[in-house]
Design an enzyme around this catalytic site. Sequence first.
Site, PDB file in Angstrom:
ATOM      1  N   ASP A  39     -29.298  10.392  27.944  1.00  0.00           N
ATOM      2  CA  ASP A  39     -29.157   9.789  26.623  1.00  0.00           C
ATOM      3  C   ASP A  39     -29.158  10.841  25.515  1.00  0.00           C
ATOM      4  O   ASP A  39     -29.400  12.028  25.758  1.00  0.00           O
ATOM      5  CB  ASP A  39     -30.294   8.786  26.387  1.00  0.00           C
ATOM      6  CG  ASP A  39     -30.228   7.618  27.360  1.00  0.00           C
ATOM      7  OD1 ASP A  39     -29.128   7.080  27.558  1.00  0.00           O
ATOM      8  OD2 ASP A  39     -31.278   7.265  27.920  1.00  0.00           O
ATOM      9  N   TYR A  75     -37.221  14.499  37.169  1.00  0.00           N
ATOM     10  CA  TYR A  75     -37.278  14.547  35.708  1.00  0.00           C
ATOM     11  C   TYR A  75     -38.617  15.113  35.263  1.00  0.00           C
ATOM     12  O   TYR A  75     -39.660  14.846  35.877  1.00  0.00           O
ATOM     13  CB  TYR A  75     -37.115  13.145  35.110  1.00  0.00           C
ATOM     14  CG  TYR A  75     -35.688  12.654  35.027  1.00  0.00           C
ATOM     15  CD1 TYR A  75     -34.921  12.903  33.891  1.00  0.00           C
ATOM     16  CD2 TYR A  75     -35.109  11.943  36.070  1.00  0.00           C
ATOM     17  CE1 TYR A  75     -33.605  12.453  33.807  1.00  0.00           C
ATOM     18  CE2 TYR A  75     -33.805  11.489  35.990  1.00  0.00           C
ATOM     19  CZ  TYR A  75     -33.056  11.749  34.851  1.00  0.00           C
ATOM     20  OH  TYR A  75     -31.759  11.306  34.776  1.00  0.00           O
TER      21      TYR A  75
END
Length: 243
Positions: A51, A109
């Site tokens: 994003d 992540y």
Amino acid sequence: MRIKCIVSYDGSLFYGWQKQPGLRTVQQEIETALTKITKENISIHSSGRTDAKVHASHQVFHFDTDFNIAQKQWIQALNHFLPEDIYIKDSEIVSNDFHSRYSAKKKEYHYLLSVNQYNPLQRNYIYQYPYGSLDLEEMRKVAQIFIGKYDFASFCVYDQYGLTTRTIYDFRIEENNGIFTFILIGDGFRRYMVRHIVGGVIQVGAHRKNIDFLKELLDSKGKKKCLFKAEPQGLYLEHVYYK
């Protein structure tokens, strides 16, 4: 010929990975560079989207081309045409059955958060948490409830891909001099999933919510939604694992 590339990028000035009309995206910059090199209209396929303002240390993408150069020459050729906030780290020729997304086995992540005095030099790379200290041990305890195979519908948004069941293999939290690193490894993550999970865990660390609250959200399988979402600038796609 199919080429696999590893790319890192600073997401601060991008509206995410996926190209969007009139907006600066990582995909658009790379495809523009490829067109300049090959004179072909090339679409690249990534391991997944990131994003706006989210970074990547090790994003993977592939593309098909008839342009024939040595497999490692793609590194120099692409970096020559790419802006300074994108860098190709590696390139190689792969078989045509390789797919950056569908061949991936695990993704890792990292989320970085600082409880130190506000630092404007870190604001785009480490979330500057403004609400005081966090309880590391409580956050480590609640992180354990997410390890395993679950329906994470309460911690992500729905999209065209549908399924919300994922497996998280590891979720650990480290702290060093006021910098917290949340490390999640799973078989895949839905949109906003990491940020919602981390956002919920932060609430426990701040003693605003307890472990039972997040367990109830997880068990509801989407009937109740996590309303806490960590800011994007602390998030990094750290690694994509293949067989």
